[in-house]
Each structure stands twice: as C-alpha cells, then as structure tokens.
Design a protein around this motif. Sequence first.
Motif, PDB file in Angstrom:
ATOM      1  N   ILE A   1       1.033  -1.159  -0.074  1.00 49.36           N
ATOM      2  CA  ILE A   1      -0.176   0.007   0.046  1.00 49.36           C
ATOM      3  C   ILE A   1       0.867   1.097   0.047  1.00 49.36           C
ATOM      4  O   ILE A   1       0.662   2.163  -0.468  1.00 49.36           O
TER       5      ILE A   1
ATOM      6  N   ARG B   1       0.928   3.999  -2.887  1.00 43.30           N
ATOM      7  CA  ARG B   1       0.438   5.371  -2.468  1.00 43.30           C
ATOM      8  C   ARG B   1       1.767   6.672  -3.094  1.00 43.30           C
ATOM      9  O   ARG B   1       1.393   7.315  -3.725  1.00 43.30           O
TER      10      ARG B   1
ATOM     11  N   VAL C   1      -8.737   0.458  -2.145  1.00 42.32           N
ATOM     12  CA  VAL C   1      -7.468   0.707  -3.185  1.00 42.32           C
ATOM     13  C   VAL C   1      -7.982   0.544  -4.778  1.00 42.32           C
ATOM     14  O   VAL C   1      -7.335   1.263  -5.569  1.00 42.32           O
TER      15      VAL C   1
ATOM     16  N   TYR D   1      -4.685   6.712   0.840  1.00 44.55           N
ATOM     17  CA  TYR D   1      -4.127   5.455   1.276  1.00 44.55           C
ATOM     18  C   TYR D   1      -3.681   5.350   2.660  1.00 44.55           C
ATOM     19  O   TYR D   1      -3.291   4.248   3.123  1.00 44.55           O
TER      20      TYR D   1
END
Length: 297
Positions: free
Chosen positions: A190, A194, A262, A271
């Motif tokens: 993640i 981002r 997402v 995020y």
Amino acid sequence: MSVSISHWLIASRPKTLGAAVAPVMAGSVLGWKLGGEFCEWLLLATLGSCMCLQVATNFFNDAVDGLKGSDTDERLGPKRITASGLVPARTVLWGAGLMLGLAVLLALPLVWYRGWPILAIGIPSLWFCYGYTGGPWPLAYRGLGELFVVLFFGLVAVTGSAFVQSGEWHVEAVVLGLQIGLLSTVLIAINNLRDVVEDAQSGKRTLAVRLGKSFAKWEIWGLHVVALLLGIYWWWALDWRWLMTLPAIPVLILGERINRGVAANEPSAVYNRFLAMAGASLLLFSAVWCWVAIYKV
C-alpha cells in the motif's frame, strides 16, 4: 538545531511497530504450544530486540530516503524528520546505530540460551536494517522490499521466536511466518502504491513503479488471499479448526475494505487510511491467533 523526543517518535513510526510485535507474539505462543514450556523473560528479550530492529530500520529509512531525495515535503505519507529538515541525516543515522546496539544487547540472553542459530538470524537482520534502503544494493530501490518483509518480518521473526521458546524448528512456524509475512507485506505494498509517482521521479524502483499501478492493486488483493488460503494448513495438517477460521475474520473484514478502497481510488493521501486498516488487520490476526492457540487448541 535542537532535537526533541517528539522528533524521534515521528521517525520511529509507532504505527509500524505492529510488524515487529505480531510475529514475535504469535511465534512465541506457537513455540510454547509445541514445546510445552514458556519463558517470559525470553519473550521480553525477543520482543524488545525485534522492536529495536524495527525502529532502527525506520530511522535508517528516514535518513537515507531523505539524503537520496526519495522523501520530500510533498510526500503523501506521514512527515519524515530528515526530508523536512527537522533533524540532520547524520543525527538520525547515529540514532539508528544506537537502536542497533540496543537490539544486540537485548539479544545477548537469546544467544546465551539458544546458541549460534540466534547469531545466524541476527547478523543478517542487523545488516538489512540498513541495507533495506542503504548500502551498495538497497532492496527497497530494486523492487525487493516485499520479499524482504516476507522473509524477515514473517519467516525469520516467527520461526526464530518459536525456536527461542521451544529450542526446535517447526514446520508450523514456517506456515504461520508466511501468513504474518504476507499480511505485513500488505503495508509496504500500500505504501509503495501510494508513493508510486514520487518514487518514479526519484529513481526508487519499487514493484509498483516497475510493474505499474494495476499490478500493485492486484498484488494487495493477492497477498490477502494467499495469507488466508495458507490457514487451511491448520485444519488439514493438525485439525486445529479454530486456528483456520477465527483469525481469518478480521483479515476478511478489513481486507475487503482495503481491497475495495484501493481499487476505487488512485494513489493519494486516502491510502494512509488503508495503511492503518492493514496494520490493524495484522495485529488482530496475531492477537486472535494467539488467543485461539492458548485457549482453543
């Protein structure tokens, strides 16, 4: 330039420390259940050493990324004390070295009690705290960050913690290590998605940069799925049915929200919320796993 405690707290990234706590707690409980004995002071030494390694890694990351220009004031994630000019990089590097020294001191009882295998685990771990972002071949800059997390925050941390408690190596610890390693890797996946634009501009070749945003979104989904599928082992091999079902519940609930979020959002500051969910998912999985292993198995 004065350096306050708050600066060090920012650089330590408290929200990431669950990646050190989860594997140690779960691995220690597993070692206890399989070995028949539990030693509190060995748990505390293992946990303290691993947390110091995590903080050292975060300090090195802060300093090195700041020096390389990977972190800027425009970053979407939390503030970095080097890039924002709050603390000189040299001071942050010294802080990282101090945390490594403390990790070594806390690990000395483990070496005395369990011998050379702890050295075999610990020495590479010390190096990769720096080598993750620094050195001649930084893993995070070559798309190997995910592999590093699975190996060290999953397999090594869980199997090592189980070994400290039981004095033996267990196949079960490999399975649990993979589960926790994959859930820990969700955080870095993640994070990399981002920061994909900033990383591409600075030359940080994460998997999200190398293979694109679509791949990174599917990667996050796949990490959740494989971690859950590995849980079948507890039922199939050991008939520990509760260990397959109950720990999976928070992963299913939070993972579904993460994957939908997402998929629906382009990389942005939103995020950070998904990162918090991923951290909670990891900690809840470990906590429920420990509870079930202690009281239901």
